[in-house]
Write an enzyme that holds these catalytic residues in place. Sequence first.
Site, short mmCIF file in Angstrom:
data_model
loop_
_atom_site.label_atom_id
_atom_site.label_comp_id
_atom_site.label_asym_id
_atom_site.label_seq_id
_atom_site.Cartn_x
_atom_site.Cartn_y
_atom_site.Cartn_z
N HIS A 100 0.88 -1.18 0.00
CA HIS A 100 0.00 0.00 0.00
C HIS A 100 0.91 1.22 0.00
O HIS A 100 1.67 1.45 0.93
CB HIS A 100 -0.90 -0.01 1.24
CG HIS A 100 -2.02 0.98 1.17
ND1 HIS A 100 -1.82 2.33 1.27
CD2 HIS A 100 -3.37 0.80 1.03
CE1 HIS A 100 -2.98 2.95 1.19
NE2 HIS A 100 -3.94 2.04 1.04
N SER A 127 -6.66 6.99 2.78
CA SER A 127 -5.55 7.28 1.87
C SER A 127 -5.93 8.35 0.85
O SER A 127 -5.08 9.13 0.40
CB SER A 127 -5.11 6.01 1.15
OG SER A 127 -6.19 5.44 0.43
N HIS A 175 -12.31 28.90 -47.00
CA HIS A 175 -12.75 27.68 -47.68
C HIS A 175 -11.68 27.17 -48.64
O HIS A 175 -11.99 26.50 -49.63
CB HIS A 175 -14.08 27.90 -48.42
CG HIS A 175 -15.15 28.50 -47.58
ND1 HIS A 175 -15.92 27.77 -46.69
CD2 HIS A 175 -15.55 29.79 -47.45
CE1 HIS A 175 -16.76 28.58 -46.07
NE2 HIS A 175 -16.55 29.81 -46.50
N GLN A 253 -15.63 9.33 -0.28
CA GLN A 253 -14.24 9.09 0.08
C GLN A 253 -13.32 9.84 -0.87
O GLN A 253 -12.25 10.30 -0.49
CB GLN A 253 -13.91 7.59 0.04
CG GLN A 253 -12.48 7.31 0.50
CD GLN A 253 -12.16 5.82 0.56
OE1 GLN A 253 -11.60 5.27 -0.37
NE2 GLN A 253 -12.53 5.19 1.66
N SER A 301 15.79 15.36 -45.25
CA SER A 301 15.18 14.15 -45.77
C SER A 301 16.28 13.11 -45.96
O SER A 301 17.41 13.46 -46.34
CB SER A 301 14.49 14.43 -47.11
OG SER A 301 14.18 13.24 -47.80
N THR A 347 -4.88 4.36 -10.46
CA THR A 347 -3.90 4.08 -11.51
C THR A 347 -4.02 5.07 -12.66
O THR A 347 -3.03 5.44 -13.29
CB THR A 347 -4.05 2.63 -12.02
OG1 THR A 347 -2.95 2.32 -12.87
CG2 THR A 347 -5.34 2.41 -12.78
#
Length: 462
Positions: A100, A127, A175, A253, A301, A347
């Site tokens: 943990h 936590s 355009h 929590q 290139s 995570t």
Amino acid sequence: MQDLSRSDPLAAVSPLDGRYAGRTEPLVPYASEAALMRARLRVEVEYLIALADLDATPLSLSDAERADLRAVVDGFDGEDARLIKRLETEGAEGYSATNHDVKAVEYFLRTRVEEAVHPWIHFGLTSEDVNNLAHRLLAKPAVEEVLLPALASVRDELESLAREYRDTPMLARTHGQPATPTTFGKEMAVYAARLGRAMGRVADAASGLSGKLAGASGTYAAHVAAYPDVDWRAFSRDFVTGLGLEHTALSTQVNPCDDLAALFDALRGVNNVLLDLDRDVWLYVSDRYLGQEAEEGETGSSTMPHKVNPIDFENSEGNLSKANSDLQFLADYVTTSRLQRDLSDSTVKRNVGAAFAHCLIGYGKTETGLGKVVPNERVMREDLDAHPELIGEAVQTILRREGDTEAYERVKELTRGREVTLADFRDLFEDLDVDESVREELRALSPAEYVGVADALVDELD
């Protein structure tokens, strides 16, 4: 590959810690595992000191002890981080492996204080009380001290181009078709202004990050059970705001994370401005409106020696697109949690630094690219001269001013679907029933001069 150490950048799984490690290094103090450990430690230390300030608790810390505690945070180093990791995964200092990460920080702090203090470390906390604050204590300076300064450098480059080339006429395209001319400087000023506004939204979102400290279900239950006479809501508010964050009074929590989502969305807004810029500059290079200063010895290139590719803008486009994908995912994900909490967000939040890193790479590449481009004023002028039909808008507008109700149709008949020259326009002018002064006004029109107040608009940046 066996001879490559895992710590070698060439062995990195992600380009963020491999190819681009040098560019992402400024984020290490805010996005690394060690940084998260240190931020958690800071929360635990400041919470311990805050508990000592309560009359209700028997905990007492002298000024020297408080200074020593804060020195543990200030002096946090690689050895400390490695010890916390061992406490989590292997066990150390007489403790079994916690499996943990937050509990490992708690045990680490125990190794730095007297045993009498141990019961008060992490007292009544879950936590997520520590994690939600730690993540924001990292995200806020990452944005304010790394990302926003990088964006300011891009904006400065844009402002410099805007001011230097404020009166450089350039064909505009609407355009995709030739349209009323502008100036290159004015177009860069538009991007500078857009970027500045978007940066303001990012700064507001960063300053509005909000934290919670309310226990396992957001009810202060453990705190109230231990000390029912303490105003824990006021304690929480003062503690969180003392860390430089706004206070979330209502939570489960988990902190609902709407504040983080707003920050991620604001960063996407910035990135969208720069993606638009990257693509426009790429097209300007393609049209030869912009040249690029080649660096000595640089390969443009692998097969065509003459080329200088717009790689900085392409690289930026790729990284900012990846960042936006990550930021969209993060904004959507962190605001949802099953019932009072599930662990999937834990995570996911570890990837915030990766999104920031792609942002940082993109900002740096755009800045580098802008520093290399040089407007090709000859090509811009030639393109304007090749499109005399561009003055048609001015012609029909002036004629409307003079009361000609067929002005639009008259110019449309001359220009639509055919190539015209300035001589064709002048023939039209000769047949008009207008004062000679108006005819002279029309004859003076040219595409390169038909830019309105484009140069003056650059001053709007002030």
